[in-house]
Design a protein around this motif. Structure first.
Motif, PDB file in Angstrom:
ATOM      1  N   GLY A  40       0.566  -1.128  -0.190  1.00 51.87           N
ATOM      2  CA  GLY A  40       0.056  -0.131  -0.153  1.00 51.87           C
ATOM      3  C   GLY A  40       0.813   1.274  -0.057  1.00 51.87           C
ATOM      4  N   PRO A  41       0.296   2.306   0.396  1.00 53.21           N
ATOM      5  CA  PRO A  41      -1.096   2.421   0.793  1.00 53.21           C
ATOM      6  C   PRO A  41      -1.990   2.462  -0.218  1.00 53.21           C
ATOM      7  CG  PRO A  41      -0.111   4.516   0.927  1.00 53.21           C
ATOM      8  CD  PRO A  41       0.760   3.608   0.381  1.00 53.21           C
ATOM      9  N   VAL A  42      -3.471   1.849   0.293  1.00 55.08           N
ATOM     10  CA  VAL A  42      -4.530   1.737  -0.548  1.00 55.08           C
ATOM     11  C   VAL A  42      -5.568   2.651  -0.092  1.00 55.08           C
ATOM     12  CG1 VAL A  42      -6.390   0.235  -1.439  1.00 55.08           C
ATOM     13  CG2 VAL A  42      -3.858  -0.649  -1.101  1.00 55.08           C
ATOM     14  N   ARG A  43      -6.283   3.411  -0.848  1.00 57.65           N
ATOM     15  CA  ARG A  43      -7.466   4.243  -0.645  1.00 57.65           C
ATOM     16  C   ARG A  43      -8.597   3.228   0.125  1.00 57.65           C
ATOM     17  NH1 ARG A  43      -9.391   9.274  -2.228  1.00 57.65           N
ATOM     18  NH2 ARG A  43     -11.264  10.041  -0.550  1.00 57.65           N
ATOM     19  N   VAL A  44      -9.126   3.600   1.212  1.00 53.98           N
ATOM     20  CA  VAL A  44     -10.223   2.969   1.771  1.00 53.98           C
ATOM     21  C   VAL A  44     -11.305   3.840   2.224  1.00 53.98           C
ATOM     22  CG1 VAL A  44      -8.821   1.165   2.825  1.00 53.98           C
ATOM     23  CG2 VAL A  44      -9.003   3.102   3.965  1.00 53.98           C
ATOM     24  N   ARG A  45     -12.585   3.625   2.433  1.00 55.21           N
ATOM     25  CA  ARG A  45     -13.724   4.530   2.655  1.00 55.21           C
ATOM     26  C   ARG A  45     -14.455   4.044   3.728  1.00 55.21           C
ATOM     27  NH1 ARG A  45     -12.168   5.082  -2.589  1.00 55.21           N
ATOM     28  NH2 ARG A  45     -12.394   7.289  -3.436  1.00 55.21           N
ATOM     29  N   PRO A  46     -14.198   4.170   4.745  1.00 57.89           N
ATOM     30  CA  PRO A  46     -14.857   3.819   6.147  1.00 57.89           C
ATOM     31  C   PRO A  46     -16.417   4.322   6.199  1.00 57.89           C
ATOM     32  CG  PRO A  46     -13.661   5.783   6.576  1.00 57.89           C
ATOM     33  CD  PRO A  46     -13.388   5.466   5.168  1.00 57.89           C
ATOM     34  N   ARG A  47     -17.153   3.510   6.768  1.00 56.58           N
ATOM     35  CA  ARG A  47     -18.569   3.810   6.679  1.00 56.58           C
ATOM     36  C   ARG A  47     -18.998   5.417   7.426  1.00 56.58           C
ATOM     37  NH1 ARG A  47     -19.643  -1.973   9.499  1.00 56.58           N
ATOM     38  NH2 ARG A  47     -17.468  -1.541   9.660  1.00 56.58           N
ATOM     39  N   THR A  48     -17.967   5.662   8.448  1.00 54.42           N
ATOM     40  CA  THR A  48     -18.231   7.165   8.842  1.00 54.42           C
ATOM     41  C   THR A  48     -17.166   7.812   8.501  1.00 54.42           C
ATOM     42  OG1 THR A  48     -18.997   6.264  11.089  1.00 54.42           O
ATOM     43  CG2 THR A  48     -18.075   8.269  11.031  1.00 54.42           C
ATOM     44  N   ASP A  49     -17.390   8.653   7.297  1.00 56.32           N
ATOM     45  CA  ASP A  49     -16.634   9.588   6.628  1.00 56.32           C
ATOM     46  C   ASP A  49     -15.961  10.858   7.280  1.00 56.32           C
ATOM     47  OD1 ASP A  49     -15.054  10.924   4.666  1.00 56.32           O
ATOM     48  OD2 ASP A  49     -16.791  11.505   3.678  1.00 56.32           O
ATOM     49  N   PRO A  50     -14.489  10.571   7.577  1.00 53.81           N
ATOM     50  CA  PRO A  50     -13.872  11.837   8.464  1.00 53.81           C
ATOM     51  C   PRO A  50     -13.744  13.025   7.558  1.00 53.81           C
ATOM     52  CG  PRO A  50     -12.229  10.010   7.573  1.00 53.81           C
ATOM     53  CD  PRO A  50     -13.756   9.531   7.180  1.00 53.81           C
ATOM     54  N   GLY A  51     -13.981  13.017   6.308  1.00 55.91           N
ATOM     55  CA  GLY A  51     -13.779  14.258   5.332  1.00 55.91           C
ATOM     56  C   GLY A  51     -12.614  14.437   4.814  1.00 55.91           C
ATOM     57  N   VAL A  52     -11.654  13.738   4.923  1.00 55.93           N
ATOM     58  CA  VAL A  52     -10.298  13.571   4.324  1.00 55.93           C
ATOM     59  C   VAL A  52     -10.042  12.028   3.709  1.00 55.93           C
ATOM     60  CG1 VAL A  52      -9.332  15.278   5.744  1.00 55.93           C
ATOM     61  CG2 VAL A  52      -8.886  13.188   6.366  1.00 55.93           C
ATOM     62  N   PRO A  53      -8.969  12.003   2.846  1.00 54.57           N
ATOM     63  CA  PRO A  53      -8.873  10.602   2.182  1.00 54.57           C
ATOM     64  C   PRO A  53      -8.255   9.814   3.317  1.00 54.57           C
ATOM     65  CG  PRO A  53      -8.052  12.309   0.901  1.00 54.57           C
ATOM     66  CD  PRO A  53      -8.425  13.005   2.097  1.00 54.57           C
ATOM     67  N   CYS A  54      -8.566   8.503   3.423  1.00 54.95           N
ATOM     68  CA  CYS A  54      -8.285   7.459   4.436  1.00 54.95           C
ATOM     69  C   CYS A  54      -7.382   6.447   3.240  1.00 54.95           C
ATOM     70  CB  CYS A  54      -9.576   6.918   5.029  1.00 54.95           C
ATOM     71  SG  CYS A  54     -10.202   8.082   6.315  1.00 54.95           S
ATOM     72  N   TRP A  55      -6.282   6.026   4.178  1.00 52.96           N
ATOM     73  CA  TRP A  55      -5.382   5.079   3.580  1.00 52.96           C
ATOM     74  C   TRP A  55      -4.985   4.040   4.462  1.00 52.96           C
ATOM     75  CZ3 TRP A  55      -4.348   6.040  -1.971  1.00 52.96           C
ATOM     76  CH2 TRP A  55      -4.482   7.521  -2.127  1.00 52.96           C
ATOM     77  N   ALA A  56      -4.794   2.793   3.755  1.00 54.19           N
ATOM     78  CA  ALA A  56      -4.310   1.749   4.641  1.00 54.19           C
ATOM     79  C   ALA A  56      -3.330   0.954   4.143  1.00 54.19           C
ATOM     80  CB  ALA A  56      -5.571   0.782   4.984  1.00 54.19           C
ATOM     81  N   LEU A  57      -2.372   0.560   4.956  1.00 52.28           N
ATOM     82  CA  LEU A  57      -1.251  -0.494   4.328  1.00 52.28           C
ATOM     83  C   LEU A  57      -1.586  -1.840   3.989  1.00 52.28           C
ATOM     84  CD1 LEU A  57       1.509   0.709   6.884  1.00 52.28           C
ATOM     85  CD2 LEU A  57       1.175   1.779   4.725  1.00 52.28           C
ATOM     86  N   ALA A  58      -2.619  -2.283   4.719  1.00 53.71           N
ATOM     87  CA  ALA A  58      -3.175  -3.588   4.423  1.00 53.71           C
ATOM     88  C   ALA A  58      -4.393  -3.811   4.930  1.00 53.71           C
ATOM     89  CB  ALA A  58      -2.101  -4.473   5.204  1.00 53.71           C
ATOM     90  N   PRO A  59      -5.156  -4.932   4.466  1.00 53.35           N
ATOM     91  CA  PRO A  59      -6.422  -5.156   5.056  1.00 53.35           C
ATOM     92  C   PRO A  59      -6.219  -5.793   6.530  1.00 53.35           C
ATOM     93  CG  PRO A  59      -5.957  -6.370   3.016  1.00 53.35           C
ATOM     94  CD  PRO A  59      -5.041  -5.584   3.377  1.00 53.35           C
ATOM     95  N   TYR A  60      -7.458  -5.595   7.286  1.00 58.08           N
ATOM     96  CA  TYR A  60      -7.248  -6.452   8.873  1.00 58.08           C
ATOM     97  C   TYR A  60      -7.577  -7.849   8.588  1.00 58.08           C
ATOM     98  CZ  TYR A  60      -8.014  -6.742  13.821  1.00 58.08           C
ATOM     99  OH  TYR A  60      -7.854  -6.801  15.111  1.00 58.08           O
ATOM    100  N   ALA A  61      -6.355  -8.299   8.090  1.00 58.14           N
ATOM    101  CA  ALA A  61      -6.296  -9.910   8.124  1.00 58.14           C
ATOM    102  C   ALA A  61      -4.749 -10.365   7.841  1.00 58.14           C
ATOM    103  CB  ALA A  61      -7.013 -10.191   6.987  1.00 58.14           C
ATOM    104  N   GLY A  62      -4.632 -11.552   8.133  1.00 57.95           N
ATOM    105  CA  GLY A  62      -3.298 -12.203   7.960  1.00 57.95           C
ATOM    106  C   GLY A  62      -2.065 -11.643   8.737  1.00 57.95           C
ATOM    107  N   PRO A  63      -0.855 -11.373   8.262  1.00 55.25           N
ATOM    108  CA  PRO A  63       0.044 -11.098   9.179  1.00 55.25           C
ATOM    109  C   PRO A  63      -0.025  -9.579   9.662  1.00 55.25           C
ATOM    110  CG  PRO A  63       0.963 -11.853   7.171  1.00 55.25           C
ATOM    111  CD  PRO A  63      -0.500 -11.808   7.019  1.00 55.25           C
ATOM    112  N   ALA A  64      -0.830  -8.590   8.855  1.00 58.13           N
ATOM    113  CA  ALA A  64      -0.891  -7.429   9.572  1.00 58.13           C
ATOM    114  C   ALA A  64      -1.833  -7.301  10.756  1.00 58.13           C
ATOM    115  CB  ALA A  64      -1.758  -6.543   8.606  1.00 58.13           C
ATOM    116  N   ARG A  65      -2.886  -7.995  10.633  1.00 58.78           N
ATOM    117  CA  ARG A  65      -3.890  -8.141  11.970  1.00 58.78           C
ATOM    118  C   ARG A  65      -3.121  -8.862  12.934  1.00 58.78           C
ATOM    119  NH1 ARG A  65      -7.116 -12.015  14.085  1.00 58.78           N
ATOM    120  NH2 ARG A  65      -9.060 -11.266  15.069  1.00 58.78           N
ATOM    121  N   ARG A  66      -2.416  -9.786  12.777  1.00 52.66           N
ATOM    122  CA  ARG A  66      -1.957 -10.617  13.908  1.00 52.66           C
ATOM    123  C   ARG A  66      -0.683  -9.535  14.771  1.00 52.66           C
ATOM    124  NH1 ARG A  66      -2.877 -15.048  10.612  1.00 52.66           N
ATOM    125  NH2 ARG A  66      -0.888 -14.810   9.247  1.00 52.66           N
TER     126      ARG A  66
END
Length: 220
Positions: A40-66
């Motif tokens: 990443g970072p990959v653009r993500v769009r949370p259900r509650t919009d903070p009004g600025v672009p949101c980015w994530a390095l990885a999904p909440y799964a696998g090695p990143a989550r652990r």
């Protein structure tokens, strides 16, 4: 070998390190798991919009989550360095050249930080800043007393739990460089509903600080 090195070697034999992402013995964070956070970072769009672009390095799964869970719930303070390095890669890709980058860690409940032996997001942010030129960490956003732990709360409950209960510390705010030459990014470990990000951005804006983006390790 000195006494300290000898003791460390004995401890490694008795309690060998294991990768927080995949469990392989002998290293706290392996190269394969590190690579998973450099896509990443990959653009993500949370259900509650903070009004600025949101980015994530990885999904909440696998090695990143652990790794995030190990840092938050199992006291793996050693993960601040590799997670901070991954965060630095993401910040370097997002930042505007020739501007001072101000990294603002998302707020954490005081009780949670004490239980975890400190704030893992703050540790990660400081590690990230150490890799970047013209970058400062300013932990100026806080949550008020009475905010509940968000684990297990619904979207509506998370929003109600934080609404109006995030504020900016005036002392750190006064230390900010000129807003003309400054870019502010809020960082966190996990983005779920976006409630924390929204309230952080709102509190900063109310204090006269405009946020350019939110960057998290994982997006749920």
């Amino acid at each position: 070998m000195g006494a300290a090195e000898h003791l460390a070697a004995l401890l490694d034999l008795a309690l060998p390190a294991s990768c927080a992402g995949c469990g392989v013995v002998g290293v706290g964070w392996c190269a394969d798991c590190a690579a998973a956070l450099k896509v990443g970072p990959v653009r993500v769009r949370p259900r509650t919009d903070p009004g600025v672009p949101c980015w994530a390095l990885a999904p909440y799964a696998g090695p990143a989550r652990r790794a995030v869970l190990a840092a938050k719930e199992r006291g793996r303070r050693d993960l601040a360095a590799p997670l901070g390095l991954a965060m630095a890669y993401g910040l370097a890709r997002l930042r505007t050249p020739d501007r001072v980058l101000v990294v603002v860690p998302a707020p954490s409940r005081g009780a949670s930080a004490r239980r975890r032996g400190g704030d893992p997001v703050l540790r990660m942010a400081r590690a990230a800043a150490g890799w970047l030129p013209d970058c400062r960490v300013v932990p100026m956003v806080r949550v008020w007393w009475g905010v509940r732990d968000s684990v297990g709360l619904t979207i509506g409950e998370r929003q109600h739990n934080l609404r109006g209960r995030v504020s900016v510390r005036r002392g750190p705010l006064a230390s900010l460089p000129s807003t003309v030459d400054t870019e502010v990014v809020v960082v966190d470990d996990v983005l779920t509903t976006g409630a924390t990000a929204r309230e952080s951005v709102r509190a900063l804006r109310a204090a006269g600080v405009e946020t350019s983006a939110v960057l998290v390790t994982c997006s749920a």
